[in-house]
Design a protein around this motif. Structure first.
Motif, short mmCIF file in Angstrom:
data_model
loop_
_atom_site.label_atom_id
_atom_site.label_comp_id
_atom_site.label_asym_id
_atom_site.label_seq_id
_atom_site.Cartn_x
_atom_site.Cartn_y
_atom_site.Cartn_z
N PRO A 31 0.82 -1.22 0.00
CA PRO A 31 0.00 0.00 0.00
C PRO A 31 0.84 1.26 0.00
CG PRO A 31 0.05 -0.97 2.18
CD PRO A 31 0.73 -1.95 1.28
N THR A 32 0.19 2.38 -0.25
CA THR A 32 0.86 3.66 -0.23
C THR A 32 1.47 3.93 1.14
OG1 THR A 32 0.58 5.99 -0.79
CG2 THR A 32 -1.21 4.98 0.46
N ALA A 33 2.64 4.54 1.14
CA ALA A 33 3.35 4.94 2.37
C ALA A 33 3.87 3.75 3.18
CB ALA A 33 2.47 5.82 3.25
N SER A 34 3.93 2.57 2.58
CA SER A 34 4.37 1.39 3.33
C SER A 34 5.89 1.25 3.41
CB SER A 34 3.78 0.12 2.69
OG SER A 34 4.22 -0.01 1.35
N ASN A 70 0.01 9.65 7.76
CA ASN A 70 -0.13 10.99 8.35
C ASN A 70 1.19 11.75 8.29
OD1 ASN A 70 -2.81 10.51 8.99
ND2 ASN A 70 -2.37 9.86 11.08
N ALA A 71 2.27 11.07 8.68
CA ALA A 71 3.57 11.74 8.70
C ALA A 71 4.02 12.13 7.30
CB ALA A 71 4.61 10.81 9.36
N ARG A 72 3.76 11.26 6.33
CA ARG A 72 4.21 11.56 4.97
C ARG A 72 3.47 12.77 4.40
NH1 ARG A 72 3.85 7.54 -0.21
NH2 ARG A 72 1.65 8.11 -0.03
N LYS A 82 5.42 20.33 3.69
CA LYS A 82 6.66 21.09 3.90
C LYS A 82 7.50 21.14 2.62
CE LYS A 82 6.99 20.01 8.84
NZ LYS A 82 7.75 19.29 9.90
N GLN A 83 7.35 20.12 1.78
CA GLN A 83 8.12 20.06 0.53
C GLN A 83 7.51 20.89 -0.59
OE1 GLN A 83 8.19 15.81 -0.09
NE2 GLN A 83 10.21 15.57 0.89
#
Length: 288
Positions: free
Chosen positions: A12-15, A210-212, A218-219
């Motif tokens: 999954p995404t962000a894994s 959430n963190a990503r 910020k990016q």
């Protein structure tokens, strides 16, 4: 027959797939080949989590930012693009590392697909306009009249599928079901697929999602959303392109238009991302 290993890193995404792929490629003199339906487009690199330039400098990456946003890349389209890249990698005595979260791309590679027709862009546009004009139910009813066999397989709310079925019959005069009955085009027999599924616990996955998203903001995710939205508003990019479905794009665009607060946009985007990751996690557990 000597087997040729083709590594697939999926989940999954962000894994954390990309980190796993980088490690594997470093160990095996590998080339990372994208199988993500968002990262294949040359747009929204932050929201689509494109690999950073330092990773691309260290390990060859292929099929990232490869297509213009107006192009369509179905599982069949991706397979046609990816197969020659895999073969080139093997000829160079390097190891193909397929990395991404689009399960249908992976299934198409492993299991093969029946040959499908190319749909001219003008027909795609015409069918989408018809869907938007008629609405879901009337569009589905018309598909049922023209192609009852395929319509019976889909629910009226299966928007992408019923549009695809209408595109095929408009372009070829044949039912999608007829095309699907043709023999599958399978990968070479000597290819040995080694699959690594990156499946964090639900708690870990949600925390990563959430963190990503915070990192993306910020990016410059908000700024790139504004730029992409302007390209849509100016008519350069079609309103319904796949990249418009990038996680977080809709919510950030609504904030830019003054339709919601930034706080609500961020919270909704994170919620949508977690729900999507959960569905992907379930799919990979059961389908691959």
């Amino acid at each position: 027959m000597n087997k040729i290993d083709i590594h697939i890193i999926c989940g999954p995404t962000a894994s954390g797939k990309s980190a796993h792929a980088m490690q594997k490629a470093s160990e095996l003199n590998g080339v990372i080949i994208n199988c993500d339906s968002q990262q294949i487009y040359d747009a929204l690199p932050i929201l689509s989590a494109q690999p950073p330039q330092q990773d691309k400098d260290q390990i060859p990456h292929i099929l990232y930012e490869h297509l213009h946003p107006n192009n369509i890349c179905s599982a069949g389209n991706w397979r046609e693009i990816a197969l020659p890249k895999i073969q080139e990698t093997i000829k160079e005595n390097k190891t193909p590392i397929i990395c991404g979260g689009t399960g249908l791309y992976i299934k198409a590679l492993i299991d093969g697909l029946s040959p499908m027709p190319d749909i001219p862009e003008e027909i795609r546009t015409k069918v989408v306009e018809k869907y938007n004009k008629l609405g879901a139910q009337a569009f589905y009813d018309e598909l049922y009249k023209r192609d009852p066999e395929i319509a019976q397989r889909f629910h009226v709310n299966h928007k992408a599928r019923i549009i695809r079925a209408m595109e095929v019959i408009e372009a070829t005069g044949k039912s999608l079901a007829d095309w699907q009955k043709l023999p599958r085009e399978t990968p070479p027999e000597e290819w040995n697929f080694i699959i690594t599924k990156v499946l964090p616990t639900r708690e870990q996955l949600y925390q990563r999602c959430n963190a990503r998203f915070d990192i993306m903001l910020k990016q410059g995710a908000l700024e790139e959303t504004e730029e992409f939205s302007k390209r849509i508003d100016d008519g350069e990019i079609n309103e319904n392109v796949p990249m418009a479905k990038a996680l977080g794009f809709k919510q950030l665009r609504e904030y830019i238009k003054g339709e919601t607060s930034l706080e609500d946009a961020i919270e909704t985007a994170k919620t949508k991302t977690r729900h999507y990751a959960k569905r992907q996690n379930t799919w990979f557990k059961n389908q691959i």
